[in-house]
Write a protein that holds these residues in place. Sequence first.
Motif, PDB file in Angstrom:
ATOM      1  N   ASP A   1       0.829  -1.180   0.093  1.00 39.45           N
ATOM      2  CA  ASP A   1      -0.068   0.049  -0.042  1.00 39.45           C
ATOM      3  C   ASP A   1       1.046   1.218  -0.127  1.00 39.45           C
ATOM      4  O   ASP A   1       2.133   1.138   0.638  1.00 39.45           O
ATOM      5  CB  ASP A   1      -0.859  -0.123   1.132  1.00 39.45           C
ATOM      6  CG  ASP A   1      -1.782  -1.173   1.287  1.00 39.45           C
ATOM      7  OD1 ASP A   1      -2.906  -1.316   0.836  1.00 39.45           O
ATOM      8  OD2 ASP A   1      -1.237  -2.243   2.017  1.00 39.45           O
ATOM      9  N   ARG A   2       0.426   2.433  -0.637  1.00 40.22           N
ATOM     10  CA  ARG A   2       1.127   3.425  -0.701  1.00 40.22           C
ATOM     11  C   ARG A   2       0.967   4.195   0.644  1.00 40.22           C
ATOM     12  O   ARG A   2      -0.180   4.533   0.973  1.00 40.22           O
ATOM     13  CB  ARG A   2       0.559   4.283  -1.963  1.00 40.22           C
ATOM     14  CG  ARG A   2       1.023   3.747  -3.330  1.00 40.22           C
ATOM     15  CD  ARG A   2      -0.197   4.267  -4.093  1.00 40.22           C
ATOM     16  NE  ARG A   2      -0.560   5.436  -4.287  1.00 40.22           N
ATOM     17  CZ  ARG A   2       0.403   6.438  -4.924  1.00 40.22           C
ATOM     18  NH1 ARG A   2       1.069   5.890  -5.674  1.00 40.22           N
ATOM     19  NH2 ARG A   2      -0.067   7.726  -4.846  1.00 40.22           N
ATOM     20  N   PRO A   3       2.017   4.700   1.035  1.00 41.15           N
ATOM     21  CA  PRO A   3       1.805   5.701   2.444  1.00 41.15           C
ATOM     22  C   PRO A   3       1.279   6.949   1.965  1.00 41.15           C
ATOM     23  O   PRO A   3       2.252   7.885   2.274  1.00 41.15           O
ATOM     24  CB  PRO A   3       3.273   5.610   3.009  1.00 41.15           C
ATOM     25  CG  PRO A   3       4.108   5.309   2.216  1.00 41.15           C
ATOM     26  CD  PRO A   3       3.237   4.525   1.042  1.00 41.15           C
TER      27      PRO A   3
ATOM     28  N   ALA B   1      -6.429   6.331 -16.017  1.00 39.76           N
ATOM     29  CA  ALA B   1      -7.162   6.842 -14.784  1.00 39.76           C
ATOM     30  C   ALA B   1      -6.623   7.823 -13.920  1.00 39.76           C
ATOM     31  O   ALA B   1      -7.003   8.859 -13.552  1.00 39.76           O
ATOM     32  CB  ALA B   1      -8.123   5.735 -14.326  1.00 39.76           C
ATOM     33  N   GLU B   2      -5.473   7.272 -13.458  1.00 40.01           N
ATOM     34  CA  GLU B   2      -4.625   8.116 -12.133  1.00 40.01           C
ATOM     35  C   GLU B   2      -4.085   9.187 -12.979  1.00 40.01           C
ATOM     36  O   GLU B   2      -4.024  10.323 -12.253  1.00 40.01           O
ATOM     37  CB  GLU B   2      -3.542   7.376 -11.704  1.00 40.01           C
ATOM     38  CG  GLU B   2      -4.267   5.951 -10.679  1.00 40.01           C
ATOM     39  CD  GLU B   2      -3.144   5.080 -10.219  1.00 40.01           C
ATOM     40  OE1 GLU B   2      -3.537   4.339  -9.428  1.00 40.01           O
ATOM     41  OE2 GLU B   2      -2.212   4.643 -11.117  1.00 40.01           O
ATOM     42  N   ILE B   3      -3.531   9.432 -14.140  1.00 34.80           N
ATOM     43  CA  ILE B   3      -3.135  10.584 -14.803  1.00 34.80           C
ATOM     44  C   ILE B   3      -4.168  11.505 -14.690  1.00 34.80           C
ATOM     45  O   ILE B   3      -3.962  12.905 -14.326  1.00 34.80           O
ATOM     46  CB  ILE B   3      -2.471  10.166 -16.138  1.00 34.80           C
ATOM     47  CG1 ILE B   3      -1.164   9.534 -15.974  1.00 34.80           C
ATOM     48  CG2 ILE B   3      -2.398  11.448 -16.661  1.00 34.80           C
ATOM     49  CD1 ILE B   3      -0.642   9.050 -17.285  1.00 34.80           C
TER      50      ILE B   3
ATOM     51  N   ALA C   1     -16.725   6.018  -8.272  1.00 37.07           N
ATOM     52  CA  ALA C   1     -16.529   4.617  -8.764  1.00 37.07           C
ATOM     53  C   ALA C   1     -15.436   3.964  -7.532  1.00 37.07           C
ATOM     54  O   ALA C   1     -15.495   2.913  -7.408  1.00 37.07           O
ATOM     55  CB  ALA C   1     -15.911   4.435 -10.120  1.00 37.07           C
ATOM     56  N   LYS C   2     -14.611   4.642  -7.001  1.00 34.77           N
ATOM     57  CA  LYS C   2     -13.832   4.163  -6.198  1.00 34.77           C
ATOM     58  C   LYS C   2     -13.434   4.899  -5.016  1.00 34.77           C
ATOM     59  O   LYS C   2     -13.041   6.141  -5.127  1.00 34.77           O
ATOM     60  CB  LYS C   2     -12.370   3.696  -6.944  1.00 34.77           C
ATOM     61  CG  LYS C   2     -11.281   3.135  -6.451  1.00 34.77           C
ATOM     62  CD  LYS C   2      -9.820   3.039  -7.006  1.00 34.77           C
ATOM     63  CE  LYS C   2      -8.967   2.476  -6.166  1.00 34.77           C
ATOM     64  NZ  LYS C   2      -7.559   3.122  -6.342  1.00 34.77           N
ATOM     65  N   MET C   3     -13.463   4.093  -3.674  1.00 35.15           N
ATOM     66  CA  MET C   3     -13.047   4.814  -2.514  1.00 35.15           C
ATOM     67  C   MET C   3     -11.430   4.952  -2.652  1.00 35.15           C
ATOM     68  O   MET C   3     -10.567   4.013  -3.132  1.00 35.15           O
ATOM     69  CB  MET C   3     -13.322   3.960  -1.495  1.00 35.15           C
ATOM     70  CG  MET C   3     -12.895   4.609  -0.336  1.00 35.15           C
ATOM     71  SD  MET C   3     -13.430   3.737   1.492  1.00 35.15           S
ATOM     72  CE  MET C   3     -15.017   3.856   1.435  1.00 35.15           C
TER      73      MET C   3
HETATM   74 MG    MG Z   1      -4.171   3.936  -5.996  1.00 34.29          MG
END
Ligand code: MG
Length: 374
Positions: A9-11, A115-117, A211-213
């Motif tokens: 997981d990313r901190p 999507a993240e971009i 769509a995403k938490m």
């Molecule tokens: Mg992520």
Amino acid sequence: MAKIILTADRPTGRLHLGHYVGSLRRRVELQNSGQFERIFIMIADAQALTDNADNPEKVRQNVIEVALDYLSVGLDPSLSTLFIQSQIPELCELAFYYMNLVTVQRLQRNPTVKAEIQMRGFAENTVEGDTAQKQGIPVGFFTYPVSQAADITAFRATTVPAGEDQEPMIELAREIVHKFNSVYGPTLVEPEILLPDNAACLRLPGTDGKAKMSKSLGNCIYLSDTNEEVKKKVMGMYTDPDHLRIEDPGKVEGNTVFTYLDAFCRPEHFSQYLPEYGSLEELKAHYRRGGLGDVKVKKLLIAILNETLDPIRERRHYFEGRIEEVYTMLEEGSARAREAAAATLADIRRAMKIDYFDDKELIASQAKSYANRE
Ligand code: MG
Ligand code: ATP
């Protein structure tokens, strides 16, 4: 073949319910099942820096938050190796070698990264000299799927329990392994993703119905939220916009409160909290028919979430009083993880024929060839 898990997981913030149903809950079950030879759980600080280069303090402060979340859901350092990515330099080295096995075009096709971009507001095309425009895409961010392939394969992971958004990453990791093994000889293991078996958990939506938490979207219920915070967030949640009066028929599909119930509800919750219904199916049928108000459904969800989170909060409280010990645990975990990665890297260097000083054959044959010239 030994079954090995790696997940991370990313901190970039505390962990939330999306992490819990998408991956954490499964990890703890797998850990306790005893089926796996080794379990590596990584705090991906180096990856978090790929899109937080100007905010190192955020990443630094959140390492302990993620570690506390891990311990509070029941990850046990005596059964799982918990460690920090940046403390394993072999991972960077491996990512650098993998860069040669992947094309820019292949990376550009990754739908999660696309999507993240968008979400992070990076400009996909920048006009030279146009400094007022959005910031371009950092190279490190663009290539993070390659670095993720390095993380997974450095530990010879066979199994990656993760949410649906990770599918393109695992696919890429498999392609890299395939390419590596065909160029340099069989060395690496192809990983498989282990998705949640419940559809609601593949990608848990945010409290805003998006769509995403996701931490980056600010629509999360955190594992460390208090009873009151959970209550407030659930009461403010998106339901069916056309369900105005209690008598109106309501929609269950796309209704986030019901999606969360799908993810968290167990049959026994009904006898405990809403004995007039035998099951979630009965509750949904009543909502669809009309005559069931949102508040009643939300109260059920609040009770179930708080029941799930209470033991997690309790363990968190315990470890919050032992921060030094948590860091020692991470340091020891990082040392063990580094040993495992270094062993794989030794095989990789040998396969790539960059193990010059150990390659007695290379040295002998070159010596011989020079001797023959005289
Ligand atoms: Mg992520
Ligand atoms: P960020 O916004 O910093 O990317 P995030 O909230 O998207 O944070 P990650 O650290 O990227 O979380 O995700 C870690 C793991 O949790 C991954 O395995 C991912 O699939 C899973 N996960 C994250 N959010 C969800 C979600 N809403 N539903 C299901 N799984 C999720």
